[in-house]
Each structure stands twice: as structure tokens, then as C-alpha cells.
Design an enzyme around this catalytic site. Structure first.
Site, PDB file in Angstrom:
ATOM      1  N   GLU A  85       0.843  -1.196   0.000  1.00 56.80           N
ATOM      2  CA  GLU A  85       0.000   0.000   0.000  1.00 56.80           C
ATOM      3  C   GLU A  85       0.878   1.246   0.000  1.00 56.80           C
ATOM      4  O   GLU A  85       1.914   1.259   0.666  1.00 56.80           O
ATOM      5  CB  GLU A  85      -0.925   0.002   1.225  1.00 56.80           C
ATOM      6  CG  GLU A  85      -1.941  -1.134   1.233  1.00 56.80           C
ATOM      7  CD  GLU A  85      -2.904  -1.056   2.424  1.00 56.80           C
ATOM      8  OE1 GLU A  85      -2.802  -0.081   3.187  1.00 56.80           O
ATOM      9  OE2 GLU A  85      -3.740  -1.955   2.576  1.00 56.80           O
ATOM     10  N   HIS A 118      -8.159   1.208   1.770  1.00 52.74           N
ATOM     11  CA  HIS A 118      -7.938   1.127   3.221  1.00 52.74           C
ATOM     12  C   HIS A 118      -8.810   2.156   3.948  1.00 52.74           C
ATOM     13  O   HIS A 118      -8.335   3.015   4.703  1.00 52.74           O
ATOM     14  CB  HIS A 118      -6.467   1.338   3.568  1.00 52.74           C
ATOM     15  CG  HIS A 118      -6.069   0.655   4.851  1.00 52.74           C
ATOM     16  ND1 HIS A 118      -4.855   0.038   5.027  1.00 52.74           N
ATOM     17  CD2 HIS A 118      -6.741   0.476   6.022  1.00 52.74           C
ATOM     18  CE1 HIS A 118      -4.777  -0.477   6.246  1.00 52.74           C
ATOM     19  NE2 HIS A 118      -5.916  -0.221   6.858  1.00 52.74           N
TER      20      HIS A 118
END
Length: 528
Positions: free
Chosen positions: A263, A281
Site C-alpha cells: 500500500e 484502506h
């Protein structure tokens, strides 16, 4: 002089005001967390650092933070903080573990509904003017079976909401007792049963060595055809290539992920897969959750910087300055006893019993019990600390018992930890010697004396001649040096326990050969 705190990520105005109201000098520079060079230049002038996820607290940054005493993370995840480096510099790392549970649970349910009704794809099609009504035939959740892998704080909230949707909920969680499962209205099952029965599987477990890639080719093959997979917990719980293959083949009916191995996820094997829903997220991203964790971290940091009170610390126990000199060595002992038992426990825990004998019984045993629970839960949860451990134990329905008594036996004072599981009862006892170091003095009723090192071998066997020589030969041949060697037995020729401190990890093939010895019952590598 008032303590100085740098707020390097976005916190609410109310959180920033808490610092001012409590007498802490706070500099609110919400964009500096992204400027690594500038952050490193100025960090040396601060006692505290308040962050969210954008600031990366690396070993290099910590090395430049000459007066930093505390790092406060507004949120639960601390993947962006080098906790080991902070600990070595005496910097406390705090988080706010309970501020975003409802938000994350609600997001998991939203992803479930979005996936099973193909809402993102239907939205894109409709807004493109296609009106493909027959293409987006979904399924009802009513009457379907939801399988939860992990049923702690967030998982139990998902269970409660899913029951309201008239779903049947089953859960796999080694720390969930049958009694707690009944109180939640869920059925406790083994992982194999969950995979075979669940229409929808939702992940709610931390990322540990045991849970990494818990969803893989093998577990995907064991799922029902057309099952739906939800991951709003941690990237790395699922093998992304395996999930992509299952979506392409139709084995998985749909999947929805909020978290990814890498990420920000600018590219990912799952992107573009059929019936796949992705969000960046967002699990904790609601106004309510962001406000709650911001206020909590501000209060916690002020309490520590002004009064020395430690709350939700990930790298030190919650002990006041007045209690520290007496409690600290016994806190370490209690945590080691818990960690010892936790690494050997493989079935659901029902009861944890702590016996305090002699002088230790006069101390603040609540802190010692919290330390023991921290060690016990660490192998599964990793980020558990003395503040969160009792609550996490309660969530899982663990019965925690304390017994205080006067001096008994050969030792002036000791702590005995007993773990009762669905299958067995195991106890381990220890004390603190004059040098301030914890020692193991008894395991499963067998007396011995051992100091715990970073790498330990725990071996149970029948007391027969030649075993010690065989063990030494195996370790020596593998180049593994023995640091300490401790033995105990119930009686000649009967049950024996060996605790060996080694200078490094024992290779798997050596472990396998030791386990294969006819009179060896168990071989386990322990880390402390």
C-alpha cells in the site's frame, strides 16, 4: 519548561486543543509527515510525536529524535513505526486500539453487500447508460452462513450486525471459548469446517506468522463453490495471486478487499478481476472514528508527558513511576510466564489462573495479571499490551482467576500461571532472584531452574539414557551452540522436561529429527 509535541499528520482541531488546554506546547504541521527530510531536521526539538498513517517513523528518524519520549498513533495500526528502534531508544509507542472498531466492522458489512449485489459494477454500468438489469443478478444474505476468521473486538461486532440480517454466523478463533461463542450467538468451529460451510468468509485477525496467507490455494480449494471473501483486516492475510486465480476460475463468486500487501496499491494482481470490489484502506475512515482516536491519543500523550502515566503502550507495561522499582521485575516475570504458556497452547483457552505467593502477593497484582495476559495473547495478537490484554481476554470469554497466598515451599515468593484449555491444563511457575532476573522454577509440576533467553528449545520426553548426548550431537552437527541447559523430571525413567537456550534458530530438519526420536513427546521452539 512545557513539553513540546509535533503533530505531523492531520488531527482534528479538538484534539489539537487538548494539548493546549493541558499545558503542552503542540506544533500542528499536518503535511510535514510526508516531507521526510524536513521532518528529520526538526524532530530533535520535540518530546512527543503525534501521527496517523502518513508519517513513517523509521529507525533513521528515531535516531535524529534526541529528546523524543513518546510516539502517539491515532489508530490501531503501527506498521509505520519502527517499534524495535523506538524501544531501544527508550521511546514509548502508544496507539488507540478501540477507537475504530465499529467503523471497521461496518465497512466489512458494506463490502459484503457491495460484492454480493455487484453494486460497484452495476453503478458504473448504469451511469454509462447501459441499463443491464439482467446482468447484475445478486444473492440475498438472509439465511446465508457467514464465516468469521477471527472473532475479537471487530469480529464480534460484525457477528452482531450479521445476526440482525438473519444470517447464521460461524467463527474460527483459537481464543474464542464455547461460552463466549454462545453469548455472541455464533457457533465456534475449526477452520476446515468454516471453509466448507461458509457462504461468505470475512477476515478479522491480526497479521502474524500463523495467519499470514491463511487464505491460499489450499484453503480456497476447500471453500464452497461461489463463496464470497471479504478482507478489511490486514493485507497479507490472503495470497493475492491465489485469490485472483479463484476469481478468474469462478471458484470464488466474489471478493472485496480494503487492504493489500503493498500500500498504496497502485497496481495489484486483484485489480480488474471479475466480481472484485476494492477500496483504499477505508476501514477506519469515518468522521466519528477519526475524531475518537485523535482525542484519545492527545489525552494519552498529555497524561504521559505531564504525569508519567502510560496508557495503551505497545512496548512497555503500564506501571506508574512509584510502582516501577518493585513491580518491574515481576511484570517481566509474569509476561514471560504468559509468553511461555501462550507459545505452547494450541487450543481454545477457557481459564487463566494466577497464583501469587509470598511478597509478590502484596504488590499490585492487577498489573501482573495484565502482564501475564499480554504474554499469553502475544503469539496470536502480537500488538496486545497491558492495557488492552484484559479487555481482549474478556472479549474471548477467558475466565481469569487470581489467588494470593503467603510463602509456601522452597521459594520466598513466586508466580504460578495455569492455563486451562478444552483439552488439557498446563502450569508454569517462576520467581525473581536477587539479581532481578526472572527464572522458571517449575513446568507442569516438574521442578527445574531456568533463565529464559531469546531462543529456547522446549522438549518433553521419557527419561531414558542417551537423550542428552543425542540432543547435543544433533545441535552441534547443525552448528547450533547451546548457551544453557536445564533439566527436570517427575521421577527416574518417567516424564522429563528439557529447556535449552541456544544462540540462534534451530533448523527445521533438526527439529523434525528430534521430534522423530521414539521417546520424545514434544519439541517446540520458543522465542522471548
Amino acid at each position: 519548561m512545557a513539553p513540546r509535541v509535533l503533530i505531523s499528520d492531520k488531527l482534528s482541531a479538538a484534539a489539537v486543543q487538548i494539548f493546549a488546554d493541558r499545558g503542552v506546547d503542540a506544533d500542528f504541521l499536518p503535511d510535514i509527515g510526508k516531507d521526510k527530510a524536513r521532518l528529520q531536521e526538526i524532530i530533535g526539538g520535540y518530546d512527543g510525536l503525534a501521527i496517523r498513517s502518513a508519517t513513517k517513523v523509521t529507525e533513521k528518524l528515531i535516531g535524529a529524535a534526541g529528546r523524543l519520549k513518546v510516539i502517539g498513533r491515532a489508530g490501531i495500526g503501527v506498521d509505520n513505526v519502527d517499534i524495535k528502534a523506538a524501544t531501544s531508544r527508550g521511546i514509548i509507542v502508544m496507539n488507540t486500539p478501540f477507537g475504530n472498531a465499529i467503523t471497521t466492522a461496518e465497512h466489512a458489512l458494506s463490502m459484503m453487500m457491495a460484492a454480493i449485489r455487484q453494486i460497484p459494477a452495476a453503478d458504473a454500468s448504469t451511469q454509462a447508460g447501459k441499463w443491464e438489469k439482467s446482468k447484475f443478478i445478486g444473492r440475498e444474505l438472509t439465511g446465508k452462513t457467514l464465516g468469521l476468521i477471527g472473532c475479537g473486538n471487530i469480529g464480534s461486532i460484525v457477528a452482531d450486525r450479521a445476526l440482525g440480517l438473519k444470517m447464521k454466523v460461524i467463527a474460527y478463533d483459537p481464543f474464542l471459548t464455547p461460552e463466549r461463542a454462545i453469548s455472541l450467538g455464533v457457533e465456534k468451529v475449526e477452520l476446515e469446517t468454516l471453509l466448507a460451510r461458509a457462504d461468505v468468509i470475512s477476515l478479522h485477525t491480526p497479521l502474524t506468522d500463523k495467519t499470514r496467507n491463511i487464505i491460499n490455494d489450499e484453503t480456497l480449494a476447500a471453500m464452497k463453490p461461489g463463496a464470497v471473501l471479504i478482507n478489511c483486516a490486514r493485507g497479507g492475510l490472503a495470497d493475492e495471486m491465489a485469490v485472483r486465480a479463484a476469481l478468474d476460475s469462478g471458484k470464488l463468486g466474489a471478493a472485496a478487499f480494503d487492504v493489500f500487501v503493498e500500500e498504496p496499491a497502485e497496481t495489484n494482481p486483484l485489480f480488474g478481476a471479475p466480481n472484485f470490489v476494492a477500496t483504499p484502506h477505508l476501514g477506519a475512515s469515518t468522521l466519528e472514528a477519526q475524531e475518537n482516536v485523535a482525542l484519545q491519543v492527545a489525552e494519552q500523550m498529555c497524561d504521559y508527558l505531564l504525569h508519567g502515566a502510560v496508557t495503551n503502550a505497545l512496548n512497555m507495561p503500564s506501571i506508574s513511576a512509584e510502582e516501577a522499582p518493585k513491580l518491574a521485575p515481576f511484570v517481566r516475570l509474569a509476561e514471560q510466564l504468559g509468553l511461555f504458556a501462550g507459545q505452547l497452547t494450541e487450543s481454545g483457552i477457557e481459564t487463566v489462573r494466577l497464583e501469587y505467593a509470598g511478597a509478590v502477593a502484596e504488590l499490585k497484582t492487577e498489573a501482573l495479571t495484565a502482564a501475564a495476559l499480554t504474554g499469553l495473547l502475544t503469539p496470536l495478537l502480537q500488538t496486545v499490551n497491558m492495557v488492552s490484554a484484559p479487555a481482549l481476554a474478556a472479549e474471548r470469554g477467558l475466565s481469569v482467576e487470581e489467588l494470593r497466598r503467603g510463602k509456601r515451599g522452597a521459594y520466598e515468593t513466586y508466580i504460578r500461571l495455569t492455563v486451562v484449555t478444552e483439552r488439557q491444563e498446563r502450569s508454569v511457575a517462576g520467581t525473581v532472584f536477587a539479581d532481578g532476573k526472572p527464572r522458571i522454577i517449575q513446568v507442569k509440576g516438574i521442578n527445574m531452574e531456568a533463565e529464559l533467553g531469546a531462543h529456547m528449545l522446549y522438549i518433553t520426553n521419557e527419561d531414558k539414557p542417551g537423550f542428552i548426548g543425542h540432543l547435543g550431537t544433533e545441535l552441534g552437527s547443525a552448528g547450533v551452540n547451546i548457551a544453557t541447559f536445564n533439566l527436570g523430571r517427575s521421577a527416574p525413567g518417567q516424564d522429563a522436561i528439557c529447556l535449552v537456550e541456544v544462540d540462534g534458530e534451530v533448523p527445521p530438519d533438526v527439529m523434525a529429527r528430534l521430534q522423530a526420536v521414539s521417546h520424545v513427546k514434544q519439541v517446540k521452539a520458543l522465542r522471548f
